[in-house]
Design a protein around this motif. Sequence first.
Motif, PDB file in Angstrom:
ATOM      1  N   TYR A 376      41.554  48.890  36.371  1.00 40.38           N
ATOM      2  CA  TYR A 376      42.343  48.591  34.751  1.00 40.38           C
ATOM      3  C   TYR A 376      43.227  46.903  35.145  1.00 40.38           C
ATOM      4  CZ  TYR A 376      44.703  47.841  30.323  1.00 40.38           C
ATOM      5  OH  TYR A 376      45.224  46.934  29.147  1.00 40.38           O
ATOM      6  N   TRP A 377      44.556  47.487  35.832  1.00 49.80           N
ATOM      7  CA  TRP A 377      45.056  46.306  36.193  1.00 49.80           C
ATOM      8  C   TRP A 377      44.934  45.982  37.646  1.00 49.80           C
ATOM      9  CZ3 TRP A 377      49.007  45.841  33.311  1.00 49.80           C
ATOM     10  CH2 TRP A 377      49.988  47.017  32.491  1.00 49.80           C
ATOM     11  N   ARG A 379      42.071  44.732  37.446  1.00 46.59           N
ATOM     12  CA  ARG A 379      40.656  43.462  36.216  1.00 46.59           C
ATOM     13  C   ARG A 379      41.867  42.510  35.644  1.00 46.59           C
ATOM     14  NH1 ARG A 379      38.193  43.766  31.289  1.00 46.59           N
ATOM     15  NH2 ARG A 379      36.823  43.009  30.700  1.00 46.59           N
ATOM     16  N   ALA A 380      42.368  43.156  34.844  1.00 45.50           N
ATOM     17  CA  ALA A 380      44.023  42.534  34.738  1.00 45.50           C
ATOM     18  C   ALA A 380      44.150  41.660  35.565  1.00 45.50           C
ATOM     19  CB  ALA A 380      45.356  43.395  33.935  1.00 45.50           C
ATOM     20  N   LEU A 383      41.841  38.509  35.867  1.00 46.81           N
ATOM     21  CA  LEU A 383      41.463  37.444  34.683  1.00 46.81           C
ATOM     22  C   LEU A 383      43.061  36.905  34.028  1.00 46.81           C
ATOM     23  CD1 LEU A 383      40.540  40.242  31.833  1.00 46.81           C
ATOM     24  CD2 LEU A 383      39.339  38.592  32.355  1.00 46.81           C
ATOM     25  N   GLY A 384      44.872  37.697  35.089  1.00 47.36           N
ATOM     26  CA  GLY A 384      45.487  36.452  34.719  1.00 47.36           C
ATOM     27  C   GLY A 384      45.208  35.454  35.840  1.00 47.36           C
TER      28      GLY A 384
END
Length: 405
Positions: A376-377, A379-380, A383-384
């Motif tokens: 999750y992090w 992917r975050a 995305l950032g």
Amino acid sequence: MLKKIVEDEKNSSRIPTKLQALIASVGTGLFFWGYYIGLVNIKKIPVDVPFHVKMVCDACSSGKSVPPNFGFYAPLYIISLFNCNYINLLAVALFVLGFWWGVTVYVSARSVELLLPDSTLPGQQTRFLVLLVAVLSCFIFPLPAGSTNYGLGLLPPNVYHNSTIVGSWPFIIVIFIVAVKRLRAATEVNWRMDILLALLLVGSAVFKPSYAFAFVPAYGLLYALQVRFRFKALVRLAVPLLPVVLLIIGQVLWSLAHQEVMLDGGESHIVFALRAGWHTFVPEFTVGHILGSFVSSFALPALAYLICPHWLRRPSHHLALLSVAFGMVIFMFVYETGIRATHGNLVWQVVAANHILHWLILVEIFFWKTTTRVHYWQRAALLGFVGVSVVCAFVHMARLARIGA
């Protein structure tokens, strides 16, 4: 029948409808239309659009030749109803540029389904993500690499000041999709798909042959590996690849024989040597600056592969990465001499291949089904990085509107 209905419903739950894709494409097209109007008509920035329009004017008024990649030029003359007036042709050119950006979004939105894995996301959310990927693929740009000119030396996935390459974007997306599907079943005889690939490659080369420079050797090598270099199977490669190779040879010979088609005028010749690439494209760059520009140009894909190395096992990534690699080989070993020695004409194949690579990475990031908190992090973080790259695109476009390319 029931199985087909269920499958259709499954697909329809995640793929934008034609109307949704059309709305996204029209919005993007209108944005770029307005941007180019401000860039060329209001700010009078010396990008290449007016120069290309002047070529059309010269061709229809005095019989001068136009470049053999006439995909951008011919529609201007036709849509303007064969009017040689510069102002009218320029207005048509700005509209056509916005139109091709819009078509790129539409084709992307309708093509993502062929790369998507099975998704468990709710239908409307998935449709929104597909449209978001299609739009963001047009607004992504590398971080600055220390140059006083933001874009100089970079090999970006998007180019906003070059008009002839924009019309090829929709073609190269479909070329990539068809090629990936063909490679998955390379041992099977499929003349229809081979002919379709040939037509798409020719269509792309009519606008700008750059992507074919990188795609042809990459696809040919991967196809040969898939069929294990069997002679009969390799002969079939002539169907999709030979037409565009012959077209490009003809285009090169035409350009060399008609030097008046060169924007800058004067003679230019193609030379093969290691001192190509940045040594002639931006000869004032230091080695450190060159490396910085290279890293910046491919930072997002590199970070994505570092986090998700399993993506490298997929045929789509093999084709995208190998195309970039062949594009870089051409960039570093082939250059032009004469008046166009530092024009960077042999950089566009890297840009075109990078456009596909970034588009593919965006698809993977947005449809990555994270299963752990770490994922999750990760992917975050990706995305950032995408968000920063989109901001860089608008910064670059704003700078282009102030001082030009």
